[in-house]
Design an enzyme around this catalytic site. Structure first.
Site, mmCIF file in Angstrom:
data_model
loop_
_atom_site.group_PDB
_atom_site.id
_atom_site.type_symbol
_atom_site.label_atom_id
_atom_site.label_comp_id
_atom_site.label_asym_id
_atom_site.label_seq_id
_atom_site.Cartn_x
_atom_site.Cartn_y
_atom_site.Cartn_z
ATOM 1 N N HIS A 51 15.031 -47.328 -22.596
ATOM 2 C CA HIS A 51 16.403 -47.040 -23.045
ATOM 3 C C HIS A 51 16.465 -46.903 -24.563
ATOM 4 O O HIS A 51 15.480 -47.114 -25.286
ATOM 5 C CB HIS A 51 17.353 -48.128 -22.565
ATOM 6 C CG HIS A 51 17.093 -49.491 -23.142
ATOM 7 N ND1 HIS A 51 17.464 -49.840 -24.420
ATOM 8 C CD2 HIS A 51 16.500 -50.605 -22.599
ATOM 9 C CE1 HIS A 51 17.136 -51.092 -24.658
ATOM 10 N NE2 HIS A 51 16.536 -51.584 -23.582
ATOM 11 N N SER A 70 16.945 -41.519 -26.838
ATOM 12 C CA SER A 70 17.300 -41.862 -28.214
ATOM 13 C C SER A 70 16.171 -42.621 -28.910
ATOM 14 O O SER A 70 15.052 -42.125 -28.988
ATOM 15 C CB SER A 70 18.608 -42.662 -28.197
ATOM 16 O OG SER A 70 19.146 -42.785 -29.489
ATOM 17 N N ASP A 72 26.356 -33.724 -28.978
ATOM 18 C CA ASP A 72 25.872 -35.005 -29.481
ATOM 19 C C ASP A 72 26.192 -35.117 -30.976
ATOM 20 O O ASP A 72 25.627 -34.389 -31.799
ATOM 21 C CB ASP A 72 24.363 -35.124 -29.254
ATOM 22 C CG ASP A 72 23.853 -36.549 -29.455
ATOM 23 O OD1 ASP A 72 24.459 -37.290 -30.240
ATOM 24 O OD2 ASP A 72 22.844 -36.905 -28.816
ATOM 25 N N HIS A 116 25.750 -37.795 -26.456
ATOM 26 C CA HIS A 116 24.613 -38.715 -26.494
ATOM 27 C C HIS A 116 24.501 -39.549 -25.218
ATOM 28 O O HIS A 116 23.388 -39.909 -24.815
ATOM 29 C CB HIS A 116 24.762 -39.648 -27.707
ATOM 30 C CG HIS A 116 23.491 -40.299 -28.129
ATOM 31 N ND1 HIS A 116 22.422 -39.611 -28.663
ATOM 32 C CD2 HIS A 116 23.097 -41.605 -28.091
ATOM 33 C CE1 HIS A 116 21.442 -40.443 -28.947
ATOM 34 N NE2 HIS A 116 21.815 -41.653 -28.604
#
Length: 515
Positions: free
Chosen positions: A240, A314, A462, A490
């Site tokens: 993540h 990310s 984003d 995002h």
């Protein structure tokens, strides 16, 4: 003919008016941002002393910070570790910053602690430091700590040796964290600070004797240990992003994978060190190496993972790329979502500072950028935000459920809130900013030495990580396929299109069987 000419003239007028409004909006944003962040500079300066006093009253000891005003002292390595150990410090060519590389005694690998932790420009702090330097007669600044590295040289069999001493400057807060880490040995500091949440969800790792040294790992299907030798499988690791958790994957993608995929692939979603239900040691600097070591210790080694696919979002994309080049023969595919890759211009000596300005440009608009700027530039303001939001996340979760009548995806709130300020602060600086000078080398290895498929997804809307970052990455890895998803940002690059993305991932893994 005249009508067409009029339409063109009208269009030009509209374009000119739109451009004027855009420039006016940018000018207003710049001016307003300067005013707002000037006052936030003052607020952070005040909060520095407020927290010093509060920490002493509540925790019975003075806690150092990266704007610390302690007097510079000179110490030998024996005062940091034992007499036989040393702290090695490297000085990068062409760069004014010094970086701690290794603490040999406790096997701590601190590769590239970002100087953005302690060299962030601020009008208030700059004036304060300049004043103190003048009072001290031009001595070293208050935010540094001298380490003396002693080396012994001599020929074999020669009874006489020559001792050489080299002095380097390192931030004093880093030294204090190292002292605590060495003092505690292999036992992480498990007691949460008074501004951190002490609920069971955030601290379940601290009460379990088996979870203190490994990350929280959610698997699909449920896996109890390494597979049997005759079981044919493929593995997928999900990483993540910043201030998130494994729920970003397990609540979205895992339920949408086909039965065939669930029977073919072992899926591992981890809570990164310092986030979710994973350990949150107070004495960690949350460097790239520490994050990678914990992933290996928690997934690759105990589950006997030999070859695997990686899906990352990310900040997790940086960890994914670093993990891939550490296991070049094992990675079968890399799927990166919104990778934060900002190429550093040639001749830029302070790559870390450049990346910090790109990621957190100190602007009040868009709001995501404003939030990132607060988290990246202000140590004490961001601690206050963590105190108000993270420590009280159960109340925020309850309020969200009441207002939305349980329609809101509260796992996003849990992922956003379940971390400590220490973890978020160091991870943001040491991973996003600290890897700035390394990324081009990493991508070169992926391009030339890895044979895995590389697929990149990015939302066109984003506002946090612009989609141009994905095209920049593709320039470094030409075989990478970039997919820009319209009307997605995002978060909604996954959330809201999880069923479609699950099918796309299955196809990517299927196409990578020959790698």
């Amino acid at each position: 003919m005249a009508g067409a000419m009029m339409r063109r003239m009208t269009q030009r007028t509209l374009n000119s008016s739109g451009l004027t409004l855009m420039r006016a909006g940018e000018a207003i944003n710049v001016v307003l941002s300067f005013i707002v962040f000037f006052f936030i500079d003052i607020l952070d300066f005040i909060l520095c002393y407020v927290y010093k006093l509060a920490d002493f009253i509540i925790e019975s000891e003075w806690k150092s910070c990266y704007c610390s005003t302690t007097t510079t002292t000179t110490t030998t390595s024996s005062s940091i570790t034992s007499a036989a150990d040393n702290i090695l410090v490297s000085e990068l060519r062409g760069q004014p910053t010094r970086k701690v590389v290794r603490v040999s005694s406790s096997k701590i690998q601190l590769d590239d602690i970002s100087d953005t932790l302690y060299t962030r420009s601020s009008v208030v702090y700059d004036v304060s430091r300049t004043t103190r330097r003048r009072r001290q007669g031009g001595e070293e600044g208050c935010c540094s700590h001298k380490l003396v590295k002693k080396t012994t040289g001599g020929r074999s069999g020669n009874a006489t040796t020559a001792a050489a001493t080299a002095a380097f400057t390192v931030n004093s807060t880093i030294v204090e964290i190292l002292k605590e880490k060495i003092k505690s040995g292999d036992r992480p500091q498990t007691v949460p600070r008074w501004t951190d949440c002490d609920c069971h969800t955030c601290n379940s790792w601290s009460v379990s004797s088996t979870n203190k040294d490994t990350l929280f790992v959610k698997t699909e299907p449920k896996i109890l240990g390494p597979p049997k030798d005759d079981f044919v499988h493929e593995d997928v690791l999900f990483i993540h992003g910043f201030i998130s958790s494994s729920a970003f994957w397990t609540k979205t993608l895992f339920p949408n994978f086909s039965k065939s995929a669930k029977s073919t692939y072992r899926m591992f979603a981890v809570d990164l060190l310092g986030f979710g239900r994973s350990p949150k040691p107070n004495d960690s600097l949350y460097t790239l190496r520490e994050h990678l070591d914990m992933i290996e210790k928690s997934v690759i080694e105990p589950y006997n993972v030999k070859s695997f696919h990686i899906v990352a979002h990310s900040l997790g994309c940086i960890l994914a790329i670093a993990l891939a080049i550490k296991h070049p023969g094992s990675v079968k595919s890399l799927t990166l979502l919104a990778p934060p890759y900002f190429p550093v211009p040639k001749g830029e000596l302070q790559a870390t500072q450049y990346i910090m300005r790109k990621v957190a440009p100190r602007r009040v608009w868009p709001l995501l950028v404003f939030g990132t700027s607060m988290a990246c530039w202000y140590e004490h303001v961001s601690r206050t935000i963590c105190f108000l939001i993270c420590k009280n996340h159960r109340w925020w979760d309850f309020i969200a459920k009441m207002i939305t009548r349980n329609r809101m995806r509260t796992y996003l709130i849990e992922g956003f809130c379940c971390h400590t300020h220490n973890a978020a602060w160091h991870t943001l600086h040491n991973i996003i900013c600290g890897t700035a000078a390394k990324m081009d080398r990493y991508l070169e290895v992926v391009r030339n030495q890895l044979k895995c498929h590389v697929t990149i997804y990015h939302g066109r809307n984003d506002e946090l990580i612009p989609f141009e970052c994905s095209y920049n990455l593709q320039l470094r890895i030409p075989r990478a396929r970039v997919k820009i998803i319209e009307n997605k940002d995002h978060i909604t690059i996954v959330v809201g299109r999880q069923d479609t993305f699950a099918k796309e991932l299955e196809q990517i893994w299927k196409n990578s069987k020959g790698c």
